[in-house]
Design an enzyme around this catalytic site. Structure first.
Site, PDB file in Angstrom:
ATOM      1  N   HIS A   1       0.826  -1.204   0.000  1.00 14.01           N
ATOM      2  CA  HIS A   1       0.000   0.000   0.000  1.00 14.01           C
ATOM      3  C   HIS A   1       0.861   1.257   0.000  1.00 14.01           C
ATOM      4  O   HIS A   1       2.062   1.221   0.286  1.00 14.01           O
ATOM      5  CB  HIS A   1      -0.941   0.012   1.207  1.00 14.01           C
ATOM      6  CG  HIS A   1      -0.250   0.104   2.537  1.00 14.01           C
ATOM      7  ND1 HIS A   1       0.420  -0.955   3.116  1.00 14.01           N
ATOM      8  CD2 HIS A   1      -0.122   1.138   3.423  1.00 14.01           C
ATOM      9  CE1 HIS A   1       0.925  -0.588   4.282  1.00 14.01           C
ATOM     10  NE2 HIS A   1       0.618   0.686   4.487  1.00 14.01           N
TER      11      HIS A   1
ATOM     12  N   ASP B   1       0.621   5.095   1.777  1.00  4.34           N
ATOM     13  CA  ASP B   1      -0.099   5.717   2.882  1.00  4.34           C
ATOM     14  C   ASP B   1      -1.046   6.814   2.397  1.00  4.34           C
ATOM     15  O   ASP B   1      -0.689   7.642   1.549  1.00  4.34           O
ATOM     16  CB  ASP B   1       0.883   6.321   3.896  1.00  4.34           C
ATOM     17  CG  ASP B   1       1.578   5.267   4.734  1.00  4.34           C
ATOM     18  OD1 ASP B   1       1.047   4.147   4.833  1.00  4.34           O
ATOM     19  OD2 ASP B   1       2.651   5.571   5.290  1.00  4.34           O
TER      20      ASP B   1
ATOM     21  N   HIS C   1       4.731  -0.051   0.498  1.00  2.00           N
ATOM     22  CA  HIS C   1       5.379  -0.804   1.567  1.00  2.00           C
ATOM     23  C   HIS C   1       4.434  -1.847   2.135  1.00  2.00           C
ATOM     24  O   HIS C   1       3.217  -1.803   1.920  1.00  2.00           O
ATOM     25  CB  HIS C   1       5.929   0.114   2.666  1.00  2.00           C
ATOM     26  CG  HIS C   1       4.913   1.005   3.302  1.00  2.00           C
ATOM     27  ND1 HIS C   1       4.407   2.139   2.699  1.00  2.00           N
ATOM     28  CD2 HIS C   1       4.288   0.940   4.516  1.00  2.00           C
ATOM     29  CE1 HIS C   1       3.539   2.731   3.487  1.00  2.00           C
ATOM     30  NE2 HIS C   1       3.440   2.014   4.602  1.00  2.00           N
TER      31      HIS C   1
ATOM     32  N   ARG D   1       4.848   6.311  14.006  1.00  2.00           N
ATOM     33  CA  ARG D   1       5.080   6.880  12.678  1.00  2.00           C
ATOM     34  C   ARG D   1       4.630   8.330  12.656  1.00  2.00           C
ATOM     35  O   ARG D   1       3.590   8.669  13.237  1.00  2.00           O
ATOM     36  CB  ARG D   1       4.301   6.095  11.615  1.00  2.00           C
ATOM     37  CG  ARG D   1       4.580   6.536  10.178  1.00  2.00           C
ATOM     38  CD  ARG D   1       3.637   5.854   9.219  1.00  2.00           C
ATOM     39  NE  ARG D   1       2.267   6.371   9.343  1.00  2.00           N
ATOM     40  CZ  ARG D   1       1.190   5.764   8.861  1.00  2.00           C
ATOM     41  NH1 ARG D   1       1.304   4.597   8.255  1.00  2.00           N
ATOM     42  NH2 ARG D   1       0.004   6.300   9.026  1.00  2.00           N
TER      43      ARG D   1
END
Length: 310
Positions: A136, A138, A286, A301
């Site tokens: 995917h 983000d 990722h 994150r």
């Protein structure tokens, strides 16, 4: 010397389903055309993959970046797409300060936050499984998806829990010419619901569905800094290609999604305490490998606000 076979000898008919990944050479171009390799002067860089992924040594992320160091790290990010730092003794505040060198930090209402609203915290354990094990990009459900993200692990499982990244410029470079002709200039719809509805509170999704309506992005985006053409659809958030019959769109998207699965376009990173990853969300996909259950894996994150894809 070839041997002539009798007319009656022929290979039996045999085919595999089309649309898969075929064997053979890959075009593995790491830099944009016309860009020459240059050494880095302010840190040491060790490549971890042919086209993507490099480990940086000699940079302390707890210290402010000088303009020269920021410029050189940005060049490394553009050239290698994801940078890895080992043995970093940093706090959430250091992490946010480092990411803020690249722009404003964004918030994400669908993931629990850490110390601040612009920090997301992923807590995975025996009672809380992971759902990030899908290729995917983000937040492509936003009109302006994230420029990039900085991830650090707070608790590392004893085995497993790696993260993988794929270079989607290399994926685009290796598409057959007829596929590129079909998708160049096309747009696709992205929606947050497919990426979250299998594991999120339905009430949470309902509260935000008007805030985040479906958006259209180019199937192939142009990187705003390198100018490279990058495949920009992903299985978590892309629902269909605009103006295409649904069955045809589904078939083409399945084919395009599978391009991230080519190992030659990938790098895989094994986490240790003190490790940090910084990736270009405009150029990569990722995948967080979910092979550490029932052990815990805790990560934080921060993501940097990006621009509208074109």
């Amino acid at each position: 010397m070839s041997i002539a076979l009798p007319d009656r000898v022929r290979l039996r008919p045999a085919t595999v389903p089309d649309g898969g990944i075929l064997e053979g050479p890959r075009l593995l171009r790491r830099l944009p055309e016309g860009v020459e390799e240059r050494p880095y002067e302010l840190f040491a860089l060790r490549p971890l993959g042919r086209v993507i992924g490099a480990e940086i040594a000699g940079v302390d992320l707890a210290r402010p970046l000088t303009p020269a160091l920021h410029a050189e790290l940005n060049r490394a990010l553009l050239e290698w797409k994801v940078l890895f730092f080992r043995d970093q003794d940093i706090t959430s505040e250091h992490q946010r300060a480092f990411a803020a060198n690249w722009g404003e930090l964004e918030t994400n209402p669908f993931i629990p936050q850490g110390e601040t609203a612009d920090t997301t915290r992923f807590t995975r354990s025996a009672s809380m499984p992971a759902f990030e094990n899908i290729w995917h990009v983000d937040v492509t459900f936003r009109p302006e998806p994230a420029l990039g993200s900085v991830l650090r692990l707070i608790e590392v499982p004893p085995v497993g829990g790696d993260t993988m990244w794929a270079d989607m410029a290399a994926a685009y470079d290796n598409l057959p010419e007829d596929v590129r002709e079909r998708i160049d200039g096309s747009t696709a719809v992205h929606d947050f619901i497919p990426g979250f509805d299998r594991f999120s509170d339905p009430e949470l999704l309902l509260r935000h569905q008007d805030t985040f309506p479906p958006v259209e992005h180019p199937v192939v985006r142009t990187h705003p800094e390198t100018g490279r053409r990058t495949l920009f659809v992903n299985q978590a958030f892309t629902t269909h290609i605009v103006g295409m019959d649904r069955d045809e769109s589904d078939k083409l998207l399945r084919y395009l999604f599978s391009r991230a699965h080519v190992p030659e376009f990938q790098v895989r990173f094994g986490w240790r305490p003190g490790s940090v990853a910084f990736w270009d969300n405009r150029a990569t996909q990722h995948y967080a490998v979910n092979d550490y259950h029932p052990h815990a894996r805790v990560a934080e994150r921060v993501a940097i606000v990006g621009d509208r894809p074109f």
